[in-house]
Design an enzyme around this catalytic site. Sequence first.
Site, PDB file in Angstrom:
ATOM      1  CG  PHE A  59      -0.356   0.555   2.466  1.00 57.40           C
ATOM      2  CD1 PHE A  59       0.421  -0.244   3.289  1.00 57.40           C
ATOM      3  CD2 PHE A  59      -0.553   1.878   2.831  1.00 57.40           C
ATOM      4  CE1 PHE A  59       0.989   0.266   4.446  1.00 57.40           C
ATOM      5  CE2 PHE A  59       0.011   2.405   3.982  1.00 57.40           C
ATOM      6  CZ  PHE A  59       0.788   1.595   4.792  1.00 57.40           C
ATOM      7  CE  LYS A  60       5.394   1.330   4.618  1.00 59.03           C
ATOM      8  NZ  LYS A  60       4.785   0.020   4.964  1.00 59.03           N
ATOM      9  CG  ASP A  61       3.726   0.924  -4.649  1.00 59.68           C
ATOM     10  OD1 ASP A  61       4.884   1.354  -4.458  1.00 59.68           O
ATOM     11  OD2 ASP A  61       3.481  -0.242  -5.017  1.00 59.68           O
TER      12      ASP A  61
END
Length: 474
Positions: free
Chosen positions: A116-118
């Site tokens: 999810f860091k993207d």
Amino acid sequence: MLYLSTRGHPERRHFCEILLEGLAPDGGLYLPEHYPPLDAAALARLRGVWQRDGYAALAFEILSLYIDDIPADDLRALCERTYTAEVFGTREIVPLKPLEPGLMLEALSNGPTLAFKDMAMQLLGNLFEYELARRGETLNILGATSGDTGSAAEYAMRGKKGVRVFMLSPHGRMSPFQQAQMYSLMDENIHNIAIRGVFDDCQDIVKAVSNDLDFKRRYKIGTVNSINWARLLAQVVYYFAGYFQATADDSQRVSFTVPSGNFGNVCAGHVARQMGLPIDRLVVATNENDVLDEFFRTGVYRVRGSADTHETSSPSMDISKASNFERFVFDLIGRDAARCKALFGEALAREGRFDLSQDPAFALARSRYGFESGKSTHANRLATIRDVYARDGVIIDPHTADGVKVAREHGKPGVPMIVLETALPIKFADTIVEALGREPERPARFVGIEDLPKRVQVLDADAEAVKALIAAAV
Ligand SMILES: *Cc1c(COP(=O)(O)O)cnc(C)c1O
């Protein structure tokens, strides 16, 4: 919109002034002076934007409430360039996937590095490039990673003008998949540095280099860590997108369960809720590193030493302290900056803990702010991965499994529960094999990446050697 420090520094700053910075000058974290409230009409309008124009348009609407120093057309273009079906795999960007009745996953992990860091880092890359060009400046990002953050940063900054990345990772200690993901990048502005040591050695080097203020200034060293407000703000958007997908109109409430480490992801949910998104509860799921679960159960926040920080099979949640937690506590104690400074600046430094159990404010965490929490262990993860696969035919990653385990304990009739999917299972194939006896599927673009040529330099755990490498490269 102006931003203040949680520790009371008198200066107020605009978004782009804090974009390239880490902590506030007094060691506090930046927060907006207030959360822009959305009334029923505003919420209905945002639903319309989402339905008609999609994720990028929704992102623009929400970001523009917090950013007043980027012209609207530029900000819209940055959002449209960031949130595309090409980069995130679907038109919805964050589609919901139903599990059993009342429970669903929000897919946040279909970006370039499958975590999810993207969602935030891709926007940060475009914001950095934009702001550096506007100022005519360059930035050298120095970071340490044990996996997800480093690769998300590299994929966000690759090929960006004005930015170089120097990413330290522990030599030979990441999974072959993670190593391949990072080291196969051939972009000139991405520098992979494998350190003969462990993750803590990498982090110590970053600290040593950053503490050399002359070097830091001369070589324009910056970071992209999870306390960056722009990252948190980008994450607020997918709470809205999840809510609009799960409900037919704005009279309904939903809850979110969030696999948590540094409290960045769930803090974005807190911001969305404060703006008026009808979120019933925000459930914080931890693994064996249960600093946050302990706080929400007892009112005691007790950071751990490295000896008490467990290496688990949901490694991106293996934290000893939650670096974004100060933002929530600041709100919880009525935005009393002097008190926040006493708790985080003084009590934590002196005793490694503080205790709000006797404070009336602690009860508000649940009653006013909707927080609940739970914890999951290795055995729980394996059981949950097996169970979700057997029931629904879906393979979930170990972090998401921590979320599903805790979400099931916090269900409430009539209130849909959304679990944020924080990574895809292929990143953590060993644990999937342990649970299911089979490898998870690999998206086509990652087939054979372990065999690609690698671009990485191996160094001893020595800050001077890293400085010399940076000096030679810029
Ligand atoms: C970073 C990360 C987390 C923890 O998120 P925080 O914002 O630090 O709470 C959970 N799962 C995965 C897969 C991650 O990469």
